[in-house]
Design a protein around this motif. Sequence first.
Motif, PDB file in Angstrom:
ATOM      1  N   VAL A   9       0.870  -1.178   0.000  1.00 42.71           N
ATOM      2  CA  VAL A   9       0.000   0.000   0.000  1.00 42.71           C
ATOM      3  C   VAL A   9       0.903   1.223   0.000  1.00 42.71           C
ATOM      4  CG1 VAL A   9      -1.804   1.267   1.216  1.00 42.71           C
ATOM      5  CG2 VAL A   9      -1.787  -1.233   1.274  1.00 42.71           C
ATOM      6  N   LYS A  10       0.792   2.051  -1.029  1.00 39.14           N
ATOM      7  CA  LYS A  10       1.661   3.216  -1.085  1.00 39.14           C
ATOM      8  C   LYS A  10       0.882   4.450  -1.500  1.00 39.14           C
ATOM      9  CE  LYS A  10       3.597   2.941  -5.769  1.00 39.14           C
ATOM     10  NZ  LYS A  10       4.867   2.867  -6.515  1.00 39.14           N
ATOM     11  N   GLY A  11       1.445   5.575  -1.166  1.00 35.37           N
ATOM     12  CA  GLY A  11       0.799   6.861  -1.386  1.00 35.37           C
ATOM     13  C   GLY A  11       0.925   7.666  -0.116  1.00 35.37           C
ATOM     14  N   ARG A  12      -0.150   7.700   0.675  1.00 34.60           N
ATOM     15  CA  ARG A  12      -0.136   8.352   1.986  1.00 34.60           C
ATOM     16  C   ARG A  12      -0.891   7.468   2.957  1.00 34.60           C
ATOM     17  NH1 ARG A  12       3.792  11.104   2.112  1.00 34.60           N
ATOM     18  NH2 ARG A  12       3.082  12.832   3.415  1.00 34.60           N
ATOM     19  N   PRO A  17      -3.487  11.178  12.720  1.00 34.00           N
ATOM     20  CA  PRO A  17      -3.803  12.425  12.013  1.00 34.00           C
ATOM     21  C   PRO A  17      -2.567  13.187  11.565  1.00 34.00           C
ATOM     22  CG  PRO A  17      -4.356  12.575  14.355  1.00 34.00           C
ATOM     23  CD  PRO A  17      -4.045  11.145  14.072  1.00 34.00           C
ATOM     24  N   ASP A  18      -1.471  13.037  12.306  1.00 32.23           N
ATOM     25  CA  ASP A  18      -0.228  13.722  11.958  1.00 32.23           C
ATOM     26  C   ASP A  18       0.910  12.758  11.660  1.00 32.23           C
ATOM     27  OD1 ASP A  18      -1.354  16.352  12.433  1.00 32.23           O
ATOM     28  OD2 ASP A  18      -1.250  15.854  14.569  1.00 32.23           O
ATOM     29  N   ASP A  19       0.643  11.475  11.720  1.00 30.28           N
ATOM     30  CA  ASP A  19       1.656  10.451  11.430  1.00 30.28           C
ATOM     31  C   ASP A  19       1.345   9.870  10.052  1.00 30.28           C
ATOM     32  OD1 ASP A  19       3.447   8.366  11.309  1.00 30.28           O
ATOM     33  OD2 ASP A  19       2.783   7.385  13.162  1.00 30.28           O
ATOM     34  N   VAL A  20       1.967  10.444   9.036  1.00 28.41           N
ATOM     35  CA  VAL A  20       1.682  10.073   7.650  1.00 28.41           C
ATOM     36  C   VAL A  20       2.927   9.433   7.044  1.00 28.41           C
ATOM     37  CG1 VAL A  20       0.845  10.864   5.414  1.00 28.41           C
ATOM     38  CG2 VAL A  20       0.131  12.051   7.495  1.00 28.41           C
ATOM     39  N   ARG A  21       2.767   8.215   6.550  1.00 32.44           N
ATOM     40  CA  ARG A  21       3.898   7.476   5.974  1.00 32.44           C
ATOM     41  C   ARG A  21       3.642   7.207   4.498  1.00 32.44           C
ATOM     42  NH1 ARG A  21       5.244   3.390  11.088  1.00 32.44           N
ATOM     43  NH2 ARG A  21       4.484   4.846  12.693  1.00 32.44           N
ATOM     44  N   ASP A  22       4.713   6.866   3.817  1.00 30.75           N
ATOM     45  CA  ASP A  22       4.629   6.711   2.361  1.00 30.75           C
ATOM     46  C   ASP A  22       4.122   5.339   1.927  1.00 30.75           C
ATOM     47  OD1 ASP A  22       5.613   9.278   1.968  1.00 30.75           O
ATOM     48  OD2 ASP A  22       7.700   8.591   1.981  1.00 30.75           O
ATOM     49  N   GLU A  23       4.279   4.346   2.789  1.00 33.74           N
ATOM     50  CA  GLU A  23       3.906   3.004   2.360  1.00 33.74           C
ATOM     51  C   GLU A  23       3.803   2.063   3.551  1.00 33.74           C
ATOM     52  OE1 GLU A  23       6.989   1.625  -0.248  1.00 33.74           O
ATOM     53  OE2 GLU A  23       8.561   1.912   1.240  1.00 33.74           O
ATOM     54  N   LEU A  24       3.121   0.960   3.327  1.00 32.91           N
ATOM     55  CA  LEU A  24       3.149  -0.157   4.259  1.00 32.91           C
ATOM     56  C   LEU A  24       3.057  -1.438   3.450  1.00 32.91           C
ATOM     57  CD1 LEU A  24       0.114  -1.588   4.600  1.00 32.91           C
ATOM     58  CD2 LEU A  24      -0.307   0.378   6.064  1.00 32.91           C
ATOM     59  N   ASP A  41       5.555 -12.105  -5.232  1.00 29.69           N
ATOM     60  CA  ASP A  41       4.146 -11.986  -5.620  1.00 29.69           C
ATOM     61  C   ASP A  41       3.557 -10.771  -4.906  1.00 29.69           C
ATOM     62  OD1 ASP A  41       1.548 -12.311  -6.415  1.00 29.69           O
ATOM     63  OD2 ASP A  41       1.186 -14.148  -5.272  1.00 29.69           O
ATOM     64  N   VAL A  42       3.775  -9.584  -5.495  1.00 30.96           N
ATOM     65  CA  VAL A  42       3.412  -8.329  -4.853  1.00 30.96           C
ATOM     66  C   VAL A  42       2.283  -7.653  -5.626  1.00 30.96           C
ATOM     67  CG1 VAL A  42       4.189  -6.052  -4.115  1.00 30.96           C
ATOM     68  CG2 VAL A  42       5.752  -8.012  -3.972  1.00 30.96           C
ATOM     69  N   ARG A  43       1.236  -7.275  -4.892  1.00 29.32           N
ATOM     70  CA  ARG A  43       0.169  -6.465  -5.470  1.00 29.32           C
ATOM     71  C   ARG A  43       0.240  -5.086  -4.852  1.00 29.32           C
ATOM     72  NH1 ARG A  43      -6.427  -7.511  -5.427  1.00 29.32           N
ATOM     73  NH2 ARG A  43      -6.957  -5.500  -6.380  1.00 29.32           N
ATOM     74  N   THR A  44       0.136  -4.060  -5.673  1.00 27.66           N
ATOM     75  CA  THR A  44       0.250  -2.690  -5.192  1.00 27.66           C
ATOM     76  C   THR A  44      -1.094  -1.977  -5.253  1.00 27.66           C
ATOM     77  OG1 THR A  44       2.554  -2.543  -5.919  1.00 27.66           O
ATOM     78  CG2 THR A  44       1.399  -0.471  -5.528  1.00 27.66           C
ATOM     79  N   VAL A  45      -1.408  -1.289  -4.166  1.00 26.73           N
ATOM     80  CA  VAL A  45      -2.600  -0.444  -4.079  1.00 26.73           C
ATOM     81  C   VAL A  45      -2.130   0.958  -3.731  1.00 26.73           C
ATOM     82  CG1 VAL A  45      -4.706   0.016  -2.774  1.00 26.73           C
ATOM     83  CG2 VAL A  45      -4.124  -2.328  -3.386  1.00 26.73           C
ATOM     84  N   GLU A  46      -2.630   1.953  -4.440  1.00 27.39           N
ATOM     85  CA  GLU A  46      -2.200   3.328  -4.222  1.00 27.39           C
ATOM     86  C   GLU A  46      -3.362   4.207  -3.791  1.00 27.39           C
ATOM     87  OE1 GLU A  46       0.609   5.101  -6.968  1.00 27.39           O
ATOM     88  OE2 GLU A  46       0.705   3.216  -8.079  1.00 27.39           O
ATOM     89  N   GLY A  47      -3.049   5.182  -2.935  1.00 29.30           N
ATOM     90  CA  GLY A  47      -4.052   6.142  -2.496  1.00 29.30           C
ATOM     91  C   GLY A  47      -3.797   6.592  -1.070  1.00 29.30           C
ATOM     92  N   TRP A  48      -4.844   7.088  -0.441  1.00 24.99           N
ATOM     93  CA  TRP A  48      -4.800   7.536   0.950  1.00 24.99           C
ATOM     94  C   TRP A  48      -5.402   6.441   1.824  1.00 24.99           C
ATOM     95  CZ3 TRP A  48      -3.031  12.453   2.523  1.00 24.99           C
ATOM     96  CH2 TRP A  48      -2.661  13.307   1.472  1.00 24.99           C
ATOM     97  N   ALA A  49      -4.583   5.873   2.709  1.00 19.46           N
ATOM     98  CA  ALA A  49      -5.017   4.729   3.517  1.00 19.46           C
ATOM     99  C   ALA A  49      -5.363   5.154   4.944  1.00 19.46           C
ATOM    100  CB  ALA A  49      -3.941   3.663   3.552  1.00 19.46           C
ATOM    101  N   LEU A  50      -6.484   4.642   5.425  1.00 17.65           N
ATOM    102  CA  LEU A  50      -6.945   4.849   6.799  1.00 17.65           C
ATOM    103  C   LEU A  50      -7.153   3.493   7.471  1.00 17.65           C
ATOM    104  CD1 LEU A  50      -9.804   7.519   6.570  1.00 17.65           C
ATOM    105  CD2 LEU A  50      -7.673   7.770   7.847  1.00 17.65           C
ATOM    106  N   GLU A 339      -9.234   7.890  -2.805  1.00 12.75           N
ATOM    107  CA  GLU A 339      -8.590   8.669  -3.858  1.00 12.75           C
ATOM    108  C   GLU A 339      -7.930   9.933  -3.310  1.00 12.75           C
ATOM    109  OE1 GLU A 339      -8.190   8.049  -7.010  1.00 12.75           O
ATOM    110  OE2 GLU A 339      -9.583   6.406  -7.428  1.00 12.75           O
ATOM    111  N   GLY A 340      -8.581  10.570  -2.318  1.00 15.82           N
ATOM    112  CA  GLY A 340      -8.083  11.836  -1.804  1.00 15.82           C
ATOM    113  C   GLY A 340      -7.886  11.814  -0.308  1.00 15.82           C
ATOM    114  N   ASP A 341      -7.459  12.950   0.220  1.00 18.24           N
ATOM    115  CA  ASP A 341      -7.152  13.091   1.641  1.00 18.24           C
ATOM    116  C   ASP A 341      -8.437  13.308   2.435  1.00 18.24           C
ATOM    117  OD1 ASP A 341      -6.223  13.703   4.150  1.00 18.24           O
ATOM    118  OD2 ASP A 341      -4.853  15.295   3.500  1.00 18.24           O
ATOM    119  N   PRO A 342      -8.866  12.336   3.240  1.00 17.72           N
ATOM    120  CA  PRO A 342     -10.116  12.497   3.994  1.00 17.72           C
ATOM    121  C   PRO A 342     -10.023  13.555   5.086  1.00 17.72           C
ATOM    122  CG  PRO A 342      -9.011  10.462   4.613  1.00 17.72           C
ATOM    123  CD  PRO A 342      -8.243  11.020   3.465  1.00 17.72           C
ATOM    124  N   ARG A 343      -8.820  13.945   5.471  1.00 17.30           N
ATOM    125  CA  ARG A 343      -8.672  15.019   6.458  1.00 17.30           C
ATOM    126  C   ARG A 343      -9.104  16.360   5.873  1.00 17.30           C
ATOM    127  NH1 ARG A 343      -2.465  14.498   7.691  1.00 17.30           N
ATOM    128  NH2 ARG A 343      -2.613  14.638   5.406  1.00 17.30           N
TER     129      ARG A 343
END
Length: 364
Positions: A9-12, A17-24, A41-50, A339-343
């Motif tokens: 999972v990559k993106g944000r 609320p203030d601890d934002v990382r680039d990937e997990l 065997d890697v699948r990638t998902v991009e976006g804003w993760a909560l 897709e976007g920043d829910p904050r």
Amino acid sequence: MSDRAVLHVKGRVLVGPDDVRDELWVVGGRISYERPAGARDVRTVEGWALPGLVDAHCHVGLDAHGPVPDDVSEKQALTDREAGTLLIRDAGSPSDTRWIDDRADLPKIIRAGRHIARTRRYIRNYAHEIEPEDLVAYVAQEARRSDGWVKLVGDWIDRETGDLGACWPREAVTAAIAEAHRLGARVTAHCFAEDSLRDLVEAGIDCVEHATGLTEETIPLFASRGVAIVPTLVNIATFPQLAAGGEAKFPRWSAHMRALHERRYDTVRAAYDAGVPVYVGTDAGGSLAHGLVAGEVAELVTAGIPPVEALSATTWGARRWLGRPGLDEGAPADLVVYEGDPRADVRVLAAPRRVVLNGRVVSQ
């Protein structure tokens, strides 16, 4: 995805609320912030993760008439899942939904057992309907059966007065809440009106559902005792319709319900401003549809709660309150990608891009 597959999972990644990382990374269904060695065997998902959203007042296994069959319960849980709700505090249900715990593709549920109400003082087929002398025994029973919560019906219409009225004498709720706490359970109560709140809080209650009857006298009491509220504003929106239906028979009750509805946003904002913990709950499963969690977050914002705090009330803060992990190292990978920043705009929550439950993409 196979059991050996890795999800990237990559993106944000909004760990807080203030601890934002680039990937997990998700390995074996659990979260890691280190790239696994030799991952192929890697699948990638991009976006804003909560973290998976929390509906802290939901009823799986219940409809307007009472308990429902398992296939209907399954549809309810799937509807919540598709909306991004991956953790539910089931605030009362007469159905046995323990089989859901064996389904890795369905939301995790924290149960409050079956509602406990006064005789003929609640919706038919929902609750144990008892008298005060039996309250301690029934609270103990539901505390043992539940997942650490017990649900009381604190007030309901009193046909003798034609208005909402408290259901339990103070001494009864004091003894019952003490018994629940002795057994390691927390207690919450359905309360629309004003007159049951002080007794419940001073008796040691942990949470109040709806809490439309809060006033400038009781809000400081809630704040000082740390008693949480779950306003269920998407449900309170139905009060005018309910009031219209009962106008002819119970005009006093009808007027009271309209008044509670009219001040609902002011009530929630005043509670928040005073420091009362506020969490997201929809009251789905009675007469209300499932999958309304995004709408409830938006309602909290309309009431004047800052967007990030309203978001926390269904993510980071709600999970801490319920004792469940968020996007922590080694935690089960229950998350939603947008897709976007829910904050910046909580309306983003209405359109999940991916839903990941126990490390598997279950909705896309």
